[in-house]
Design a protein around this motif. Structure first.
Motif, PDB file in Angstrom:
ATOM      1  N   LEU A  96     -30.161 -42.256  27.101  1.00 46.57           N
ATOM      2  CA  LEU A  96     -30.881 -42.287  26.444  1.00 46.57           C
ATOM      3  C   LEU A  96     -31.502 -43.348  25.345  1.00 46.57           C
ATOM      4  CD1 LEU A  96     -29.661 -39.021  24.579  1.00 46.57           C
ATOM      5  CD2 LEU A  96     -31.331 -39.465  26.591  1.00 46.57           C
ATOM      6  N   VAL A 112     -26.352 -35.283  23.932  1.00 49.89           N
ATOM      7  CA  VAL A 112     -27.566 -35.285  23.748  1.00 49.89           C
ATOM      8  C   VAL A 112     -28.388 -35.134  22.570  1.00 49.89           C
ATOM      9  CG1 VAL A 112     -29.819 -34.566  24.837  1.00 49.89           C
ATOM     10  CG2 VAL A 112     -28.266 -34.836  25.971  1.00 49.89           C
ATOM     11  N   VAL A 119     -35.526 -33.855  27.269  1.00 48.32           N
ATOM     12  CA  VAL A 119     -34.287 -33.771  28.104  1.00 48.32           C
ATOM     13  C   VAL A 119     -34.471 -32.258  29.056  1.00 48.32           C
ATOM     14  CG1 VAL A 119     -32.111 -33.937  28.198  1.00 48.32           C
ATOM     15  CG2 VAL A 119     -33.176 -35.719  26.363  1.00 48.32           C
TER      16      VAL A 119
END
Ligand code: ADP
Length: 175
Positions: A104, A140, A150
């Motif tokens: 990320l 996440v 995502v």
């Protein structure tokens, strides 16, 4: 940030970046790695070789991530990450969590707003799917990076259901 689930092939996703469950050599392999190199064509391997010759002479460490072109795939970039091999004697969860966090971060550096992840380490590297899904979703959600979307892209119905459970979604007949 939208967290979405899809059962399908990650190489076909229309997102800015697809994440590859690579190995440390960055020279390709089986599973999702093989599928990504086949779908993206030789330009991905050319860029991986260039990384080995320049910034990554020893390859990519488990838990880290690095980007290349996505070649001929609909995505613009591939973010290669190296998952840990599952161990019954050692807790390597932090390394798997790092794969999602670092991917990320790399996506944010690229200004990507949508990223697709496979179930890193849950294939040849042997991580039990239920646990892989929980770590993926938690990493996440806890990341300081927020993108537009995502997307977890799961090959099998079993993997999809494990990720749906980890997200707290019901997949049964009763809502
Ligand atoms: P690892 O070596 O990190 O375990 P694998 O590629 O062996 O990586 O498997 C990771 C997960 O990716 C597995 O759940 C596997 O079923 C899945 N997978 C394999 N090919 C694809 C694909 N084309 N798209 C999405 N997921 C895939």
């Amino acid at each position: 940030m939208d967290i979405t689930l899809v059962q399908g092939d990650i190489t076909e996703q229309r997102v800015d970046a697809v994440v590859n469950a690579a190995n440390s050599s960055l020279m390709g392999g089986g599973g999702v790695d093989g599928a990504i190199h086949r779908a993206g064509g030789p330009e991905i391997l050319r860029e991986c070789r260039r990384l080995r010759e320049t910034t990554h002479p020893d390859g990519l460490a488990a838990g880290d991530a690095v980007a290349t072109t996505a070649g001929e795939m609909p995505a613009t970039w591939v973010i290669h990450t190296v998952g840990p091999v599952y161990s019954t004697t050692e807790d390597r969860s932090h390394i798997l969590a790092s794969c999602y966090r670092r991917s990320l971060e790399v996506a944010a550096e690229l200004n990507a707003s949508s990223v697709a992840f496979p179930a890193v380490s849950a294939g040849v590297y042997g991580w039990p799917m239920e646990s892989a899904a929980e770590i993926a979703v938690r990493s996440v959600r806890e990341s300081s990076i927020t993108l537009g979307e995502v997307r977890f892209v799961l090959f099998s119905a079993e993997a999809y259901e494990a990720f749906a459970r980890a997200l707290g979604q019901s997949t049964g007949p009763f809502p």
